[in-house]
Design a protein around this motif. Structure first.
Motif, short mmCIF file in Angstrom:
data_model
loop_
_atom_site.label_atom_id
_atom_site.label_comp_id
_atom_site.label_asym_id
_atom_site.label_seq_id
_atom_site.Cartn_x
_atom_site.Cartn_y
_atom_site.Cartn_z
N GLY A 61 0.78 -1.24 0.00
CA GLY A 61 0.00 0.00 0.00
C GLY A 61 0.81 1.29 0.00
N LEU A 62 2.14 1.20 -0.12
CA LEU A 62 2.95 2.43 -0.11
C LEU A 62 3.27 2.87 -1.54
N ASP A 63 3.47 4.20 -1.72
CA ASP A 63 3.91 4.66 -3.03
C ASP A 63 5.34 4.17 -3.26
N PRO A 64 5.78 4.06 -4.52
CA PRO A 64 7.08 3.43 -4.83
C PRO A 64 8.27 4.07 -4.10
N ASP A 65 8.29 5.41 -4.01
CA ASP A 65 9.42 6.07 -3.33
C ASP A 65 9.50 5.68 -1.86
N THR A 66 8.36 5.77 -1.18
CA THR A 66 8.33 5.41 0.24
C THR A 66 8.65 3.94 0.43
N ALA A 67 8.11 3.10 -0.46
CA ALA A 67 8.37 1.66 -0.36
C ALA A 67 9.86 1.37 -0.49
N ALA A 68 10.54 2.08 -1.41
CA ALA A 68 11.97 1.87 -1.60
C ALA A 68 12.75 2.27 -0.35
N LYS A 69 12.33 3.39 0.27
CA LYS A 69 12.99 3.84 1.49
C LYS A 69 12.81 2.83 2.61
N VAL A 70 11.57 2.35 2.76
CA VAL A 70 11.30 1.37 3.81
C VAL A 70 12.10 0.10 3.56
N SER A 71 12.13 -0.33 2.30
CA SER A 71 12.85 -1.55 1.94
C SER A 71 14.34 -1.42 2.30
N ARG A 72 14.94 -0.26 1.98
CA ARG A 72 16.36 -0.04 2.32
C ARG A 72 16.57 -0.14 3.82
N HIS A 73 15.65 0.49 4.56
CA HIS A 73 15.80 0.47 6.02
C HIS A 73 15.67 -0.96 6.57
N LEU A 74 14.75 -1.73 6.02
CA LEU A 74 14.54 -3.09 6.51
C LEU A 74 15.77 -3.96 6.27
#
Ligand code: ZN
Lengths: 94, 191
Positions: free
Chosen positions: A32-45
């Motif tokens: 449910g996240l927009d691609p930019d936010t999803a990429a940031k979250v993915s990097r953090h994870l």
């Protein structure tokens, strides 16, 4: 800046980011996240062990839940499909 | 892992015309029956509810705008279900959870032998965790994580905003995770 100040700063920064990411993990896993936010979250994870493990927990939970889905019997589905076909054919005798 | 896209996307749906009504609703029948199963107390009522839904959908086809067929069908099903409850239990009209009935996971529709062969039994720890959820939380977990609805579709089925579905779902999963934190079968890695 002394080394332990820097470490402290990073820890606080990371902490704030962990709280922010923590609120988004489930939405991220639900797609449910927009691609930019999803990429940031993915990097953090990938970078943060604590948040990465939390994401693993939610993934495991979601897949275990999906597996509890009760099997469907074919008979009721066949009857319902037949009803839909009757309606489509203009045969309202149900 | 970077790309965890929406897993419960809807199948492409053919245009909604009376003559091809069966083709239009066909792809959604399993989901409708599944959701009906979580709204009704037994498989017979669930099938009845989907029948009602199909008849109402057919009659209301002209009013359908073509967007989100699954959400449209689920809204019709919710109304049909409310009508049934109104007929039977006029006192219980204000609470959606009561209206929808208890989620009865312990008595799912009897599966055929081939269905049984195709599935394995769910892990006992997940069953325990589900049993501890409140009915409100169990409902959204059932619809989204078990039945595979999107937030919008679950919102249509329950008659509540999608934001409420999301916050209830997230809280429910959070509780389950906390509760399972020390369960040896849930945690594969030590922390
Ligand atoms: Zn973190």
């Amino acid at each position: 800046m002394r080394p332990h100040d820097m470490i402290d700063m990073f820890r606080r920064k990371g902490g704030a980011r962990c709280v922010e990411v923590g609120r988004k993990i489930q939405t991220y896993l639900d797609g449910g996240l927009d691609p930019d936010t999803a990429a940031k979250v993915s990097r953090h994870l990938h970078a943060c062990r604590r948040c990465g493990l939390a994401a693993d927990d939610f993934r495991r939970l979601k897949s275990a839940l999906a597996e509890t889905s009760a099997p469907m019997s074919a008979e009721p589905l066949r009857r319902l499909q037949a009803l839909a076909a009757d309606l489509a054919a203009g045969d309202n005798a149900t | 892992m970077a790309d965890e896209s929406q897993t419960n996307a809807t199948n492409p749906t053919p245009p909604a015309t009376a003559g091809s009504f069966d083709v239009f609703v066909g792809p959604h029948l399993p989901v409708l029956l599944r959701v009906a199963g979580s709204l009704c107390r037994n498989p017979h009522d669930a099938e009845d509810l989907v029948q009602d839904t199909l008849i109402r959908a057919f009659k209301g086809l002209d009013g359908f705008d073509g967007a989100s067929p699954r959400a449209w069908l689920l809204t019709i099903m919710r109304n049909a279900n409310m009508n049934r409850h109104r007929r039977r239990r006029p006192g219980l009209l204000h609470d959606t959870v009561d209206l929808a009935g208890e989620v009865d996971r312990r008595n799912p529709p009897a599966p055929s032998a081939e269905d049984v062969a195709a599935t394995r039994a769910p892990a006992p720890w997940i069953e325990d965790a589900l049993d501890r959820l409140s009915p409100r939380h169990l409902h959204v977990v059932q619809l989204v994580d078990i039945d595979g609805l999107t937030y919008d579709e679950a919102a249509a089925a329950l008659g509540i905003p999608a934001g409420t579905v999301m916050s209830r779902l997230h809280r429910a999963r959070h509780r389950m995770r906390t509760q399972l934190a020390h369960h040896p079968d849930f945690r594969s890695e030590p922390r």
